[in-house]
Write a protein that holds these residues in place. Structure first.
Motif, PDB file in Angstrom:
ATOM      1  N   VAL A 286      70.472   6.096   9.085  1.00  0.00           N
ATOM      2  CA  VAL A 286      69.129   5.520   9.063  1.00  0.00           C
ATOM      3  C   VAL A 286      68.573   5.603  10.488  1.00  0.00           C
ATOM      4  O   VAL A 286      69.231   5.206  11.445  1.00  0.00           O
ATOM      5  CB  VAL A 286      69.163   4.068   8.556  1.00  0.00           C
ATOM      6  CG1 VAL A 286      67.795   3.418   8.660  1.00  0.00           C
ATOM      7  CG2 VAL A 286      69.663   4.033   7.117  1.00  0.00           C
ATOM      8  N   ALA A 287      67.337   6.128  10.630  1.00  0.00           N
ATOM      9  CA  ALA A 287      66.775   6.405  11.947  1.00  0.00           C
ATOM     10  C   ALA A 287      65.544   5.564  12.271  1.00  0.00           C
ATOM     11  O   ALA A 287      64.959   5.728  13.338  1.00  0.00           O
ATOM     12  CB  ALA A 287      66.414   7.888  12.032  1.00  0.00           C
ATOM     13  N   ALA A 288      65.133   4.698  11.361  1.00  0.00           N
ATOM     14  CA  ALA A 288      63.957   3.853  11.599  1.00  0.00           C
ATOM     15  C   ALA A 288      64.123   2.571  10.791  1.00  0.00           C
ATOM     16  O   ALA A 288      65.006   2.469   9.939  1.00  0.00           O
ATOM     17  CB  ALA A 288      62.685   4.586  11.193  1.00  0.00           C
ATOM     18  N   GLU A 289      63.264   1.610  11.060  1.00  0.00           N
ATOM     19  CA  GLU A 289      63.331   0.325  10.357  1.00  0.00           C
ATOM     20  C   GLU A 289      63.116   0.540   8.854  1.00  0.00           C
ATOM     21  O   GLU A 289      62.117   1.105   8.435  1.00  0.00           O
ATOM     22  CB  GLU A 289      62.249  -0.617  10.903  1.00  0.00           C
ATOM     23  CG  GLU A 289      62.345  -2.021  10.398  1.00  0.00           C
ATOM     24  CD  GLU A 289      63.577  -2.754  10.915  1.00  0.00           C
ATOM     25  OE1 GLU A 289      64.055  -3.640  10.184  1.00  0.00           O
ATOM     26  OE2 GLU A 289      64.061  -2.454  12.014  1.00  0.00           O
ATOM     27  N   PRO A 290      64.064   0.104   8.013  1.00  0.00           N
ATOM     28  CA  PRO A 290      63.929   0.314   6.572  1.00  0.00           C
ATOM     29  C   PRO A 290      62.952  -0.672   5.934  1.00  0.00           C
ATOM     30  O   PRO A 290      62.687  -1.748   6.473  1.00  0.00           O
ATOM     31  CB  PRO A 290      65.342   0.095   6.036  1.00  0.00           C
ATOM     32  CG  PRO A 290      66.030  -0.718   7.068  1.00  0.00           C
ATOM     33  CD  PRO A 290      65.358  -0.459   8.375  1.00  0.00           C
ATOM     34  N   LEU A 291      62.429  -0.279   4.794  1.00  0.00           N
ATOM     35  CA  LEU A 291      61.534  -1.126   4.006  1.00  0.00           C
ATOM     36  C   LEU A 291      62.297  -1.575   2.770  1.00  0.00           C
ATOM     37  O   LEU A 291      62.910  -0.748   2.079  1.00  0.00           O
ATOM     38  CB  LEU A 291      60.293  -0.336   3.615  1.00  0.00           C
ATOM     39  CG  LEU A 291      59.242  -1.048   2.784  1.00  0.00           C
ATOM     40  CD1 LEU A 291      58.672  -2.244   3.536  1.00  0.00           C
ATOM     41  CD2 LEU A 291      58.137  -0.087   2.413  1.00  0.00           C
ATOM     42  N   HIS A 292      62.253  -2.868   2.465  1.00  0.00           N
ATOM     43  CA  HIS A 292      63.036  -3.464   1.383  1.00  0.00           C
ATOM     44  C   HIS A 292      62.114  -4.242   0.464  1.00  0.00           C
ATOM     45  O   HIS A 292      61.261  -4.990   0.938  1.00  0.00           O
ATOM     46  CB  HIS A 292      64.082  -4.391   2.010  1.00  0.00           C
ATOM     47  CG  HIS A 292      65.071  -4.944   1.059  1.00  0.00           C
ATOM     48  ND1 HIS A 292      65.485  -6.251   1.127  1.00  0.00           N
ATOM     49  CD2 HIS A 292      65.757  -4.388   0.036  1.00  0.00           C
ATOM     50  CE1 HIS A 292      66.387  -6.477   0.183  1.00  0.00           C
ATOM     51  NE2 HIS A 292      66.562  -5.359  -0.483  1.00  0.00           N
ATOM     52  N   TRP A 293      62.274  -4.061  -0.856  1.00  0.00           N
ATOM     53  CA  TRP A 293      61.479  -4.835  -1.816  1.00  0.00           C
ATOM     54  C   TRP A 293      62.197  -4.904  -3.156  1.00  0.00           C
ATOM     55  O   TRP A 293      63.194  -4.232  -3.373  1.00  0.00           O
ATOM     56  CB  TRP A 293      60.078  -4.256  -1.961  1.00  0.00           C
ATOM     57  CG  TRP A 293      59.984  -2.973  -2.730  1.00  0.00           C
ATOM     58  CD1 TRP A 293      59.690  -2.820  -4.052  1.00  0.00           C
ATOM     59  CD2 TRP A 293      60.175  -1.646  -2.229  1.00  0.00           C
ATOM     60  NE1 TRP A 293      59.681  -1.492  -4.403  1.00  0.00           N
ATOM     61  CE2 TRP A 293      59.973  -0.753  -3.296  1.00  0.00           C
ATOM     62  CE3 TRP A 293      60.487  -1.129  -0.972  1.00  0.00           C
ATOM     63  CZ2 TRP A 293      60.081   0.619  -3.157  1.00  0.00           C
ATOM     64  CZ3 TRP A 293      60.594   0.238  -0.840  1.00  0.00           C
ATOM     65  CH2 TRP A 293      60.397   1.095  -1.918  1.00  0.00           C
TER      66      TRP A 293
END
Length: 108
Positions: A41-48
């Motif tokens: 993972v190379a960036a801030e993940p999005l979670h929903w």
């Protein structure tokens, strides 16, 4: 999980392909293993979360087994090396399942 040294090429992915996900102790994804390659993972993940209409797929919900309606999702920007272009992986996990599924891959 180990990172493959060669530059991988993505094969045509099958919708809902099972993947392995490595998480931090706080539950944030670190890397995804897909098609024999580790994608950090190379960036801030999005979670929903979304809701499953269990009544369309099952006639009853088992009593006392936990949450049967929340579908967990992650959108992750990943790359196999620091010089590679970002790709976006969307993952989904069905209620009561431990298996993560890759639902889409797009170039970022």
């Amino acid at each position: 999980m180990t990172i493959a040294p060669d530059a991988p090429t993505l094969t045509t992915h099958i919708p809902d392909a099972p993947v392995d996900v490595r998480f931090t102790p706080t539950g944030t994804p670190l890397a995804v293993r897909y098609d024999g390659t580790i994608w950090p993972v190379a960036a801030e993940p999005l979670h929903w979360y979304t809701r499953d209409s269990w009544w369309d797929t099952r006639t009853t919900a088992p009593r006392g087994i936990g949450n049967v309606v929340d579908i967990e999702h992650w959108r992750l920007q990943v790359r196999y090396s620091t010089s590679a272009l970002l790709r976006t992986f969307e993952l989904r996990r069905q209620p009561l399942s431990e298996q993560w599924l890759l639902t889409s891959i797009t170039d970022s």
